[in-house]
Design an enzyme around this catalytic site. Structure first.
Site, PDB file in Angstrom:
ATOM      1  N   HIS A  60      32.007   4.301 116.423  1.00 48.73           N
ATOM      2  CA  HIS A  60      32.417   3.021 117.001  1.00 48.73           C
ATOM      3  C   HIS A  60      31.415   2.523 118.029  1.00 48.73           C
ATOM      4  O   HIS A  60      31.087   3.215 118.992  1.00 48.73           O
ATOM      5  CB  HIS A  60      33.799   3.164 117.635  1.00 48.73           C
ATOM      6  CG  HIS A  60      34.195   2.013 118.502  1.00 48.73           C
ATOM      7  ND1 HIS A  60      34.120   0.704 118.068  1.00 48.73           N
ATOM      8  CD2 HIS A  60      34.653   1.955 119.775  1.00 48.73           C
ATOM      9  CE1 HIS A  60      34.519  -0.101 119.031  1.00 48.73           C
ATOM     10  NE2 HIS A  60      34.850   0.633 120.078  1.00 48.73           N
TER      11      HIS A  60
ATOM     12  N   ASN B 132      30.448  -5.301 120.508  1.00 52.66           N
ATOM     13  CA  ASN B 132      31.639  -4.475 120.295  1.00 52.66           C
ATOM     14  C   ASN B 132      32.731  -5.355 119.690  1.00 52.66           C
ATOM     15  O   ASN B 132      33.354  -6.148 120.385  1.00 52.66           O
ATOM     16  CB  ASN B 132      32.094  -3.878 121.628  1.00 52.66           C
ATOM     17  CG  ASN B 132      33.333  -3.003 121.483  1.00 52.66           C
ATOM     18  OD1 ASN B 132      33.944  -2.931 120.421  1.00 52.66           O
ATOM     19  ND2 ASN B 132      33.709  -2.339 122.560  1.00 52.66           N
TER      20      ASN B 132
END
Length: 507
Positions: A399, A432
């Site tokens: 991630h 992100n």
């Protein structure tokens, strides 16, 4: 008197540490242990084959007569074998296939450079000079590039954060990803039996899942789930939920939509720990189509092998607030970094402890077990053995929450720049995007032509709570980038790019 110099006698044996490349010794060890079963069975099969080849016609007739006189036993044993085989095939888990996925790429007009970000932050008129300087410093060290995206409501002057604009952003992202996915797979909306939507911070009424059901006119008995408040790891929680539902609902399609909403969650205050999220989070989303139908295997990209969920519950702050300052010791980012990175490490440790025995080759499990016994039983002062996960996976999708977390994972898992490239380039190009970032990373691997049939990909997600979740996928076919359409397709040749530690924001 002359002094005689005695020379040391030449060593009778060579220095093997210098003459043998230890890398090949380790590779030989892994090969030997991993194929030990085949190496042991080969001579046994050879001996059995030799004995069978020596059987005569008289021996075969004798065996047939023995079976005729014990017909009842033969029938009973055959029935038992059939019963056990049937029980096994009926009780084993259904195989879950990923037909395809789509990661949304916003319109060019929604691009936010670092300079545009600082301009909008200044024009907002709510931040102090110190906090504007702080945001600039975070942005320069964030690893984000010049082509990330913001919704129109945040780019507007003045910004317009309202429910209508938040719904507009959600619709654009979700419908854009789903439309592209349905076009790729050819699956009709009416065929979808399970719908799971995850968005951590935006939970309106009617829900996001209800919006999709109504927009695509999904069938009346569709199983619809809306997951909120679970952070950046919710995408893999949704995959795990879909996996469980597909186990008990045969011949079904499951649509998983992962996104986050920026419009109502751009922070206008002066709490520095919350300002970091402004600098990292960007607009994006992904849609994934799963199936448990065996006939879909031939046209699917991946098979879901494992899912692992870990919830430490040690901190309810989002780990994406991690920011490491070196020169400002009073900065709140320092304490957050130390606390949350420690929790992240514990969550990851628990997660890989569960996943390790499922994916690691026997050679690595043996070394780990031997080291554990030496430390715990014999009290030997040796370092814990860290398994080499590169032997279990070809691709790593970590991630893209922030540079600090990626640096820590690279070090702890002993990964190379090549393995970290999808995560770092996703952070640079798209920022992100929360739970959907894993799919931008897998799309990067596909666009680079790295996915080969049989390759295993490990998706690792972190989120508030504190949670660490994993999913393991096995490629069912080689992905041809020339035939793929994803967010990277028209610019993949420009990557990878060098991302310096500090990228100055222009005035």
């Amino acid at each position: 008197m002359a002094t005689s110099h005695q020379q040391a006698p030449p060593s009778s044996l060579p220095n093997f540490l210098l003459s043998v490349k230890l890398k090949y010794v380790k590779l030989g060890y892994h090969y030997l242990i991993s194929h030990a079963m085949y190496l042991l069975l080969t001579p046994i099969l050879a001996i059995v084959s030799i004995h069978l080849s020596s059987l005569t016609t008289h021996d075969l007739l004798y065996l047939w007569n023995q079976l005729r006189f014990n017909l009842l036993t033969v029938i009973f044993c055959s029935a038992l074998i059939v019963f056990l085989a049937t029980l096994y095939f009926m009780s084993r888990p259904r195989k879950i296939y990923l037909l395809d996925f789509s990661a949304y790429k916003p319109d060019y007009s929604q691009t936010v450079t670092r300079e545009i970000f600082m301009d909008r932050s200044t024009r907002a008129g709510t931040f102090t000079e110190d906090n504007l300087a702080f945001q600039k410093k975070v942005l320069e060290r964030s690893g984000l590039g010049q082509k990330t995206y913001f919704p129109d409501a945040v780019l507007a002057v003045p910004p317009n954060p309202c429910m209508a604009e938040a719904r507009k952003e959600a619709e654009i992202v979700m419908y854009g990803a789903i439309d592209d996915l349905l076009s790729k797979t050819g699956v009709k909306a009416k065929e979808i039996g399970i719908l799971i939507v995850n968005c951590s911070l935006f939970c309106p009424t009617p829900s996001l899942s209800a919006m999709i059901v109504n927009h695509y006119k999904l069938r009346g008995n569709v199983m619809s789930y809306n997951l909120g408040g679970m952070g950046c790891s919710a995408g893999l929680i949704a995959i795990d939920l879909a996996k469980q539902l597909l186990q008990v609902n045969p011949n079904s399609y499951a649509l998983v939509v992962s996104t986050e909403n920026i419009t109502l969650n751009w922070y206008f205050g002066n709490n520095r720990s919350m300002l970091v999220s402004n600098c990292l989070f960007r607009m994006g989303g992904a849609a994934v189509l799963l199936s448990n139908r065996s006939c879909d295997r031939s046209r699917s990209k991946y098979q879901l092998i494992h899912t692992v969920r870990t919830h430490k519950g040690a901190d309810d702050r989002c780990y994406n607030c991690v920011f490491q300052e070196e020169d400002d010791k009073k900065n709140i980012g320092v304490s957050l970094s130390k606390d949350l990175m420690s929790v992240a490490g514990e969550a990851l440790k628990t997660n890989i402890t569960t996943l390790g025995p499922l994916v690691l080759p026997m050679s690595e499990q043996f070394l780990f077990f031997a080291t554990l016994v030496a430390r715990k039983v014999f009290q030997m002062k040796i370092k814990p053995y860290i398994p080499d996960f590169k032997l279990a996976f070809e691709h790593f999708c970590i991630h893209a929450g922030g540079r600090a977390v990626l640096d820590e994972l690279e070090k702890n898992l002993d990964l190379s720049d090549w393995h970290m490239e999808p995560s770092r380039m996703t952070l640079n190009r798209f920022g992100n995007t929360s739970s959907s970032s894993l799919w931008y990373e897998l799309a990067y691997c596909e666009a680079k032509g790295r996915i080969r049939k049989g390759d295993r990909s490990w998706q690792i997600a972190f989120g508030s709570g504190f949670k660490c979740n994993s999913a393991v996928w096995k490629a069912l076919r080689t992905i041809d980038p020339a035939k793929e359409k994803n967010p990277w397709s028209d610019e993949i040749d420009d990557f990878p790019v060098h991302v310096p530690k500090i990228e100055r924001v222009g005035s």
